[in-house]
Design a protein around this motif. Structure first.
Motif, PDB file in Angstrom:
ATOM      1  N   SER A 141       0.848  -1.199   0.000  1.00 24.16           N
ATOM      2  CA  SER A 141       0.000   0.000   0.000  1.00 24.16           C
ATOM      3  C   SER A 141       0.877   1.241   0.000  1.00 24.16           C
ATOM      4  O   SER A 141       1.949   1.272   0.592  1.00 24.16           O
ATOM      5  N   ALA A 192       0.718   5.512   0.473  1.00 19.82           N
ATOM      6  CA  ALA A 192      -0.085   6.669   0.902  1.00 19.82           C
ATOM      7  C   ALA A 192       0.391   7.875   0.113  1.00 19.82           C
ATOM      8  O   ALA A 192       1.589   8.171   0.084  1.00 19.82           O
ATOM      9  N   ASN A 240      -3.902   5.004  -1.090  1.00 16.36           N
ATOM     10  CA  ASN A 240      -4.742   5.839  -0.215  1.00 16.36           C
ATOM     11  C   ASN A 240      -4.287   7.283  -0.334  1.00 16.36           C
ATOM     12  O   ASN A 240      -3.084   7.547  -0.434  1.00 16.36           O
ATOM     13  N   LEU A 260      -2.652   7.702   8.485  1.00 12.52           N
ATOM     14  CA  LEU A 260      -2.613   6.955   7.223  1.00 12.52           C
ATOM     15  C   LEU A 260      -1.179   6.563   6.876  1.00 12.52           C
ATOM     16  O   LEU A 260      -0.897   5.433   6.478  1.00 12.52           O
ATOM     17  N   SER A 314       0.808   2.635   6.051  1.00 17.51           N
ATOM     18  CA  SER A 314       1.197   2.362   4.651  1.00 17.51           C
ATOM     19  C   SER A 314       2.634   1.892   4.561  1.00 17.51           C
ATOM     20  O   SER A 314       3.413   2.078   5.488  1.00 17.51           O
TER      21      SER A 314
END
Ligand code: GLC
Length: 751
Positions: free
Chosen positions: A405, A407, A449, A471, A475
């Motif tokens: 992931s 960010a 994200n 966040l 990540s």
């Protein structure tokens, strides 16, 4: 209007133009000079003055008045008239309803793209790749000419040493050699292989001359430039434009050593016409003729017209001092007829060279040329090669596309207009592909994200900081896209401080607290003082305002489709207090060096008056920049070795070959921009500590080695020590290296 109907109309227009040009008793086989003089002989004084006037439709007194003025031959050119129908309509009036049928020259600022927008020119300069820059300007010409534009006010080739100046964005940076290479490429791209090709557009080298030396980096302010700097630095890219055949030049706003550039006989007559034998046309900048009154150089419009015309401004942009005063000046004997005729000849010659008398209209067929995939691909390529990798600790970049992931944060992550940059009249934000969109496309939306954190570059609202940090912690990597809104650079948009605007540094600091790999990507119109940011980021990539395809280009680099290869076309300073800072500065009598200066924080609190070095440095900034001219990293590494000189000496009529081996010692193929510098140790005036005299962008596969050669002729070592260009024997240093601060050193003498 449907395509068929516009095609029929275009066909009728062409037939009528052919009929009229034949009926104008013109012999097509005559030389352009003959045709110019034949036409000139038939022109009334009013018609001549009309050719010398360029107007923006917004200032033409309304639609009907504008058409009447065109019919009466009161305008030679219009700028900011756009749309094929509009252009063809007005051109039809000029060609078919005016007495002599002289076509209008339609001009516009197509500075780094028309609808396909390329990186700002300063960004394109960072590619050090004249070939792809030339193609970018060719594409721009194809697009804008398809809309009726046959004259662009580009390239802007003002050298500047001041990143506070908003128009640094539009130029090619601080170095005359690099800027000259790009100036040639831009002119060739704009004008194409044949001037009568429908896609050919007249180039305009601007702003002649010295505008980039505006005091304090404040736009339009005073410039004082010594003749050696004028001739050895500032004029060089303009001479390159002239050598490349630029059809027009534009005189600037600035007063140069007390004389406004638009009334400056020394630059416009002595240099441009007498020394360079320029046969093209000179247009003023917007109202720069009438602004000589504000400068206090002229008392009124009549004097402004007189001084501009005598200096050599052929066409007046926007202000109407020529239209309002030339007739009286002639009648009063203050200007002679031949001066007017020469100006009109220069204007008509451009129109004939562009084939406007034969083909004054735009074919609807051409209109399909906008934003085609090949153009967008090239825009992406240029944006990729323009990006400069400034830091990459622990090989943070490239990120793996298999990452779990990512960010994404920052005010420029998804800002389609800002990424286009300044001087975008016809490009549309809706065509932009932003970094966020490109990364989502590449990785899949569920891996990405996004929290903006700050809504725009100047935003100081920290309301999203807490959730941004949360966040970031969840990540695998952080991508922060920051920099400047497009409006913070460009004309009339200079800044006193050049740090990241708003609370961006604070947001980056917050994200750094997550402990996750932090990649900062800056999109801006100027070199920013990013020292603090560099300290917090694991990787720092400078993307400039990268244009329509900035997003996919940056995604390509971040995720390793290609290694960054750009190099800085301008010095990055630690703060505005270091300005002006350029690598080719003089040595001075007390040059600083490592160990010879005392950093402010290390000065003992209680201290006798003692020397802190008595050298040329700042106590807080030292004497080196944040990043030097020519600097840029890669995902791979390059080793320089085996410097060789073909001889240890050369005559003042000879040449010398300097070569070195460059080995790709890393784990990825890559391009390296190999740079070649010299130093003239002693001269009849003090000489720069380094001067770029060559560069080559070379692709070297992983593990491979290439030999790069540079040939130096005595002429390359010539310089102006005032008005005189000299070649002076003596001792010289040479370097071949990756930037202006390092490289393999050699020396030779010239006798
Ligand atoms: C502007 C700029 C110039 C531009 C012209 C027409 O003021 O200085 O670069 O080409 O006006 O827009």
């Amino acid at each position: 209007m449907d395509f068929y109907k516009s095609t029929v109309i275009y066909g009728l227009l062409v037939l009528s133009a052919l009929f009229l040009s034949c009926s104008n008793k013109e012999n097509k086989t005559d030389t352009i000079e003959t045709r110019v003089n034949q036409l000139l002989d038939r022109m009334t004084l009013d018609e001549k003055i009309g050719q010398m006037t360029q107007i923006d439709p917004g200032f033409a007194g309304g639609e009907e008045q504008m058409k009447k003025s065109v019919r009466d031959g009161r305008y030679g050119s219009m700028l900011n008239l756009f749309g094929v129908e509009k252009v063809n309509e007005l051109q039809k009036i000029s060609v078919e309803e005016s007495r002599l049928g002289i076509p209008l020259l339609i001009g516009r600022d197509v500075i780094h793209g028309y609808q396909t927008i390329f990186p700002i020119p300063l960004g394109m300069a960072a590619s050090w790749n004249p070939e792809i820059v030339k193609k970018a300007f060719r594409i721009s010409a194809i697009e804008c000419s398809s809309q009726g534009i046959k004259w662009t006010f580009a390239p802007m080739v003002d050298i500047t040493w001041d990143p506070r100046w908003g128009r640094i964005a539009e130029g090619c940076g601080e170095d005359p050699f690099l800027a000259s290479s790009l100036s040639r490429a831009m002119v060739e791209g704009i004008q194409g292989e044949s001037l009568t090709d429908p896609s050919a557009v007249a180039a305009c080298a601007k702003h002649f001359v010295g505008y980039g030396f505006s005091e304090g980096g404040r736009d339009y302010s005073t410039t004082y430039i010594s003749e050696p700097v004028l001739r050895n630095v500032v004029l060089k890219p303009f001479l390159a434009a002239r050598d490349a055949g630029a059809l027009t030049f534009m005189s600037g706003f600035n007063d140069l050593n007390g004389v406004p550039a638009s009334g400056n006989e020394f630059t416009l007559k002595q240099i441009l016409r007498k020394e360079w034998d320029f046969k093209g046309m000179v247009v003023s900048d917007w109202a720069s003729v009438s602004e000589m009154i504000s400068h206090g150089y002229c008392s009124n419009e009549k004097e402004a017209a007189l001084k501009a015309l005598k200096a050599g401004v052929d066409m007046e942009m926007s202000s109407l001092t020529y239209a309002g005063n030339i007739k009286a000046l002639l009648q009063e004997g203050r200007i002679e007829q031949w001066v007017i005729d020469d100006a009109v000849r220069n204007i008509l010659r451009v129109k004939y060279k562009l084939g406007l008398f034969e083909n004054p209209y735009v074919s609807p067929e051409a209109q399909k040329q906008l934003l085609n995939p090949e153009f967008l691909d090239h825009a992406q390529k240029v944006a990729r090669q323009s990006a400069v990798l400034l830091k990459n600790d622990q090989k943070t970049l490239p990120l793996s596309q298999k990452i779990r992931s990512v960010a994404v944060f920052g005010p420029l992550a998804d800002s389609p207009r800002d990424q286009l940059g300044t001087w975008v009249f016809d490009g549309k934000a809706e065509n932009s592909v932003t970094p966020l969109a490109a990364i989502r496309e590449l990785l899949g939306p569920d891996k990405v994200n996004f929290i903006k954190g700050l809504q725009y570059s100047r935003d100081k609202n920290r309301g999203e900081f807490v959730k941004a940090l949360a966040l970031a912690k969840q990540s695998d990597a952080i991508l922060y896209f920051g920099g400047e809104e497009w409006i913070l650079s460009g004309e009339g948009q200079s800044r006193g401080e050049i740090n990241l605007p708003g609370a961006q540094e604070e947001l980056i600091a917050e994200l750094a607290r997550s402990g996750k790999p932090l990649v900062v990507i800056i999109m801006a119109g100027r070199p920013l003082a990013v020292g603090k940011v560099a300290g917090m980021a694991d990787a720092l990539l400078y993307g400039w305002h990268g244009g329509t395809m900035a997003g996919p280009a940056l995604a390509d680099l971040i995720f390793g489709k290609e290694s960054p290869s750009g190099k800085l076309p301008v010095t990055f300073v630690k703060g505005s207090g270091q300005i002006p800072f350029y690598y080719y500065h003089n040595q001075t009598g007390r040059p600083a060096s490592e160990g010879s200066w005392t950093p402010m924080d290390s000065i003992p609190v209680v201290n006798p008056q003692s020397s802190l070095g008595y050298k040329s440095f700042h106590l807080d900034y030292g004497f080196t920049p944040l990043y030097p001219f020519g600097y840029g990293l890669s995902y791979t590494t390059f080793k320089y070795s085996g410097l060789k000189l073909s001889s240890m000496s050369m005559s003042t009529t000879g040449s010398i070959v300097v070569s070195a081996n460059i080995t790709n010692t890393g784990e990825m193929d890559g391009d390296e921009i190999v740079q070649f510098y010299i130093r003239d140790r002693v001269g009849s005036i003090t000489r720069p500590v380094k001067e770029l005299k060559g560069f080559q962008r070379v692709s070297i596969p992983q593990g491979m080695q290439k030999e790069i050669q540079f040939t130096l002729n005595a002429k390359d070592l010539s310089f102006f020590n005032g008005k005189t260009q000299v070649v002076e024997p003596g001792e010289f240093d040479v370097w071949i290296g990756p930037n202006s601060a390092e490289g393999l050193h050699g020396e030779f003498n010239m006798h």
